[in-house]
Motif scaffolding. Structure first.
Motif, PDB file in Angstrom:
ATOM      1  N   ARG A   1      -8.137  10.177  -2.247  1.00 26.45           N
ATOM      2  CA  ARG A   1      -9.108   9.080  -2.059  1.00 26.45           C
ATOM      3  C   ARG A   1      -8.458   7.711  -2.280  1.00 26.45           C
ATOM      4  NH1 ARG A   1     -13.748  12.519  -5.033  1.00 26.45           N
ATOM      5  NH2 ARG A   1     -14.447  13.602  -3.151  1.00 26.45           N
ATOM      6  N   GLU A   2      -7.694   7.619  -3.341  1.00 21.02           N
ATOM      7  CA  GLU A   2      -7.076   6.344  -3.711  1.00 21.02           C
ATOM      8  C   GLU A   2      -6.137   5.813  -2.627  1.00 21.02           C
ATOM      9  OE1 GLU A   2      -5.195   6.576  -7.662  1.00 21.02           O
ATOM     10  OE2 GLU A   2      -3.529   5.453  -6.775  1.00 21.02           O
ATOM     11  N   THR A   3      -5.487   6.740  -1.911  1.00 20.44           N
ATOM     12  CA  THR A   3      -4.522   6.295  -0.895  1.00 20.44           C
ATOM     13  C   THR A   3      -5.147   6.227   0.505  1.00 20.44           C
ATOM     14  OG1 THR A   3      -3.755   8.560  -0.472  1.00 20.44           O
ATOM     15  CG2 THR A   3      -2.580   7.323  -2.178  1.00 20.44           C
ATOM     16  N   ASN A   4      -6.499   6.349   0.565  1.00 20.68           N
ATOM     17  CA  ASN A   4      -7.187   6.413   1.868  1.00 20.68           C
ATOM     18  C   ASN A   4      -6.678   7.581   2.709  1.00 20.68           C
ATOM     19  OD1 ASN A   4      -8.887   4.116   1.592  1.00 20.68           O
ATOM     20  ND2 ASN A   4      -7.031   2.854   1.802  1.00 20.68           N
TER      21      ASN A   4
ATOM     22  N   ARG B   1      -0.860   6.945   3.203  1.00 14.65           N
ATOM     23  CA  ARG B   1      -2.065   7.774   3.131  1.00 14.65           C
ATOM     24  C   ARG B   1      -1.609   9.226   2.968  1.00 14.65           C
ATOM     25  NH1 ARG B   1      -2.517   5.338   8.526  1.00 14.65           N
ATOM     26  NH2 ARG B   1      -3.965   6.966   9.216  1.00 14.65           N
TER      27      ARG B   1
ATOM     28  N   TRP C   1      -7.435  10.070  13.597  1.00 19.43           N
ATOM     29  CA  TRP C   1      -7.185   9.615  12.218  1.00 19.43           C
ATOM     30  C   TRP C   1      -5.745   9.115  12.082  1.00 19.43           C
ATOM     31  CZ3 TRP C   1      -4.232  10.359   7.862  1.00 19.43           C
ATOM     32  CH2 TRP C   1      -4.776   9.907   6.638  1.00 19.43           C
TER      33      TRP C   1
ATOM     34  N   ASP D   1       0.828  -1.208   0.000  1.00 23.54           N
ATOM     35  CA  ASP D   1       0.000   0.000   0.000  1.00 23.54           C
ATOM     36  C   ASP D   1       0.859   1.253   0.000  1.00 23.54           C
ATOM     37  OD1 ASP D   1      -2.273  -1.511   0.066  1.00 23.54           O
ATOM     38  OD2 ASP D   1      -2.487  -1.422   2.259  1.00 23.54           O
TER      39      ASP D   1
ATOM     40  N   THR E   1      -6.649  12.002   3.376  1.00 26.47           N
ATOM     41  CA  THR E   1      -7.678  12.958   3.752  1.00 26.47           C
ATOM     42  C   THR E   1      -7.157  14.371   3.477  1.00 26.47           C
ATOM     43  OG1 THR E   1      -9.236  13.589   5.514  1.00 26.47           O
ATOM     44  CG2 THR E   1      -6.960  13.196   6.189  1.00 26.47           C
TER      45      THR E   1
END
Lengths: 405, 405
Positions: free
Chosen positions: A314-317, A262, A361, A259, A319
């Motif tokens: 969005r793609e990397t989760n 983020r 978060w 992954d 914010t």
């Protein structure tokens, strides 16, 4: 040529061109490289023997002939571990990436080293940029070092020290009665007549490619195991785009896997169109009114690639988070008291970090990197000395005629 | 302990001590290392895999336990080749070493990374320094990062932006009605009562050792083949001493051989005791009157190690040169127009270079390195905001009492 354009939206390929960065379909033209060829010379092992500038990744930058590279010693900036803060906040590891240690005192050096190298390769002699500050002084420095004429246009409330820096680096410098896009219009209106090459955000492919080296470098400094969260101050967004794009290319090259971190965009209250799109779970829209934030690099109400930035978050989760002027000022003090000189943009990442920790978060086992994009001292309430103010290209012509007479 | 003191004059050895740097005989205590032990781990090959901070040379820095190192990402600064200038001046190769890219915007970061690491190793909690500017802000940053209390004393005509930087980094900051040695007297008068560790020039062994890394690094960046001439702005002189000392140790380790570069000290008209000694072919004497130069790092009328500086210049067939305020201002413009932001001290090396070219002292086949020690922007005519002015330690006690009440 071992690199070309690919549209991130419609997927169309086209030849590399120094004056484009948007596809007819509205998408962004990203530079794609012949990765098979790249992987023959760019290896983890070989990197150990290379120069510690961003040009250690020259295979992934769009310059054909190395002799055209214009380098003032940009990149390979330090990552500093924030030990005191790690004891205070529930986070596993925390670093600040010190982009203010670049040659012109900000991360903008990277984009302009690359953009001016491309301009140099194509024999450009006159360059122009609109900017909220640090991009203007970076352009001025790189253009002068390369022997090019530079023209910079900044909103009249831009930090005076940075305006004076542009003059110091020998740029023809103008304050503009308006925002960054008003400054950009002057260049667009004049570029044909004056022969200016427009190096404004996403007007050409070089700046985003140069910023990509922040991502390449971060991956290498982390020994190819990326951190969990990256917090970046966002205006035009080419930093976020560049870092994300770096990770895509490193994945394809097999340098990293798993992954992606983020990605977090931080904006200032009064100009936060990226945050609006993320919070409303909607498409990206420019902010058309109530632009009341301070004149920092984050104040870009209509970033040309808002769509792409939002899709990356969005793609990397990831914010996006809005912080206030007061939170930024407090964060500048906090960073100062831990030994780090932060511009408002750099300090905004600290403010965003503490907010995301409060919100839960950012979690206890997260490894987090904050980008400190520039020095605090550039933002003193200093008045620029003697730089003329204009509103339109017609004004510019009059003023520059007077200057010439 | 694998390091100890040796006096450069009488040769006496003594144990390393964090509060000394002068021998009873008047000589300077240099730190000597067990080079046999050093050479077991410090090799040219191993260096390739080390971090790119000055701590890559940790075997040659006087810290025993690596966990005590206080690092903000100092050192391994870029060397930029000045192509345009090489075409204009009769010189073989010309570089600028960009020390302004250190964490606190000046070469002073190195000395304080080292000095504060030593202080950390010995459990010091309160540090104090007198300075013409950049040393004060560097101390403030490193002390804050290490969690120490810092007290800085600078002449009241010191650049206001640097004064504000000290405050930004959380130092207790005072302007002094006098010169740098008057500021130093306040620390000496108060250190017993206040428990201040004095980190003033050559009051302790760390700063000179940290600056030594400029020489180590230069040698490595030149692939262990040194340039012909090094031009350095000289005030307290620990930069020149540090670089020379680095070369001595590298010679003993077998990393370099042959003649050392000719070392050049540049000073400003109005405070040039090193130049006087060189020109008169005499012993070094402090300048006792007519100190009328600007408040830069070069304004040190009585450097504690003037003897040693002069002997280094002589031993390396170097020289010393005085430049005027006007020449420095012109050199700042010239550097700006080639893309380099230079403080007066950094620009002074450019002014010194052009003078030595005119005089024929620098020759066509010389390879020359100029040290750019800090950014131009730190020297704006900005007034420090709200920092109290004092003259003596007694004044300080009154002011700080008031502040406490």
């Amino acid at each position: 040529m071992h690199f070309w354009f690919v549209c991130n939206k419609c997927g169309k390929e086209s030849p590399f061109n120094l004056k484009e960065s948007k596809c007819d379909c509205g998408g962004t033209l990203l530079v794609e490289y012949d990765l098979e060829r790249v992987s023959k010379t760019l290896t983890k092992e070989r990197l150990k023997n290379r120069s510690t500038s961003m040009w250690r990744y020259s295979e992934l930058l769009p310059v054909e002939n190395e002799k055209n590279i214009v380098s003032l010693g940009e990149g390979w900036t330090p990552l500093v571990r924030m030990n005191q803060a790690e004891e205070k906040y529930p986070v596993k590891k925390l670093w600040i990436k010190r982009e203010e240690q670049n040659p012109t005192g900000s991360f903008k050096s990277r984009g302009f080293s690359s953009a001016i190298s491309i301009a140099n390769e194509y024999g450009v002699s006159k360059v122009a940029v609109n900017s909220n500050g640090n991009a203007a002084s970076a352009l001025a420095a790189y253009a002068s070092y390369a022997g090019m004429e530079s023209h910079v246009f900044v909103p009249k409330d831009c930090p005076g020290l940075i305006v004076d820096e542009c003059v110091q680096y020998g740029a023809s410098t103008f304050l503009v009665n308006g925002l960054i896009h008003d400054a950009g219009k002057i260049i667009e209106d004049g570029k044909q007549e004056q022969g200016w090459y427009n190096v404004g955000t996403l007007k050409e492919p070089g700046r985003a490619e140069g910023k990509k080296t922040m991502g390449l470098e971060l991956a290498e400094q982390f020994n190819w195991n990326l951190p969990d969260v990256i917090v970046y101050p966002t205006g035009g967004g080419s930093g976020v785009i560049g870092i994300w794009n770096a990770f895509q290319q490193l994945k394809q090259l097999g340098f990293i896997e798993g992954d992606l971190p983020r990605m977090v965009s931080v904006q200032e209250l009064g100009c936060d169109p990226i945050v609006s799109a993320m919070e409303n779970d909607s498409d990206f829209n420019s902010q058309t009114e109530n632009v009341i934030s301070k004149p920092t690099g984050m104040r870009v109400p209509n970033p040309p690639d808002g769509d792409l930035i939002v899709s990356i978050l969005r793609e990397t989760n990831g914010t996006a988070v809005t912080v206030s002027k007061e939170e930024i000022e407090q964060a500048q003090k906090t960073n100062g008291a831990q030994g780090i000189s932060s511009s408002p943009e750099g300090a905004a990442t600290w403010a965003g970090f503490t907010r995301l920790v409060e919100q839960g978060w950012i979690k206890e086992d997260d490894e987090v990197v904050l980008f400190n994009t520039s020095h605090a001292m550039k933002y003193l309430p200093w008045e620029a000395t003697g730089t003329p103010t204009i509103k339109t290209y017609e004004d510019w012509k009059k003023v520059s005629e007077n200057v010439l007479i």
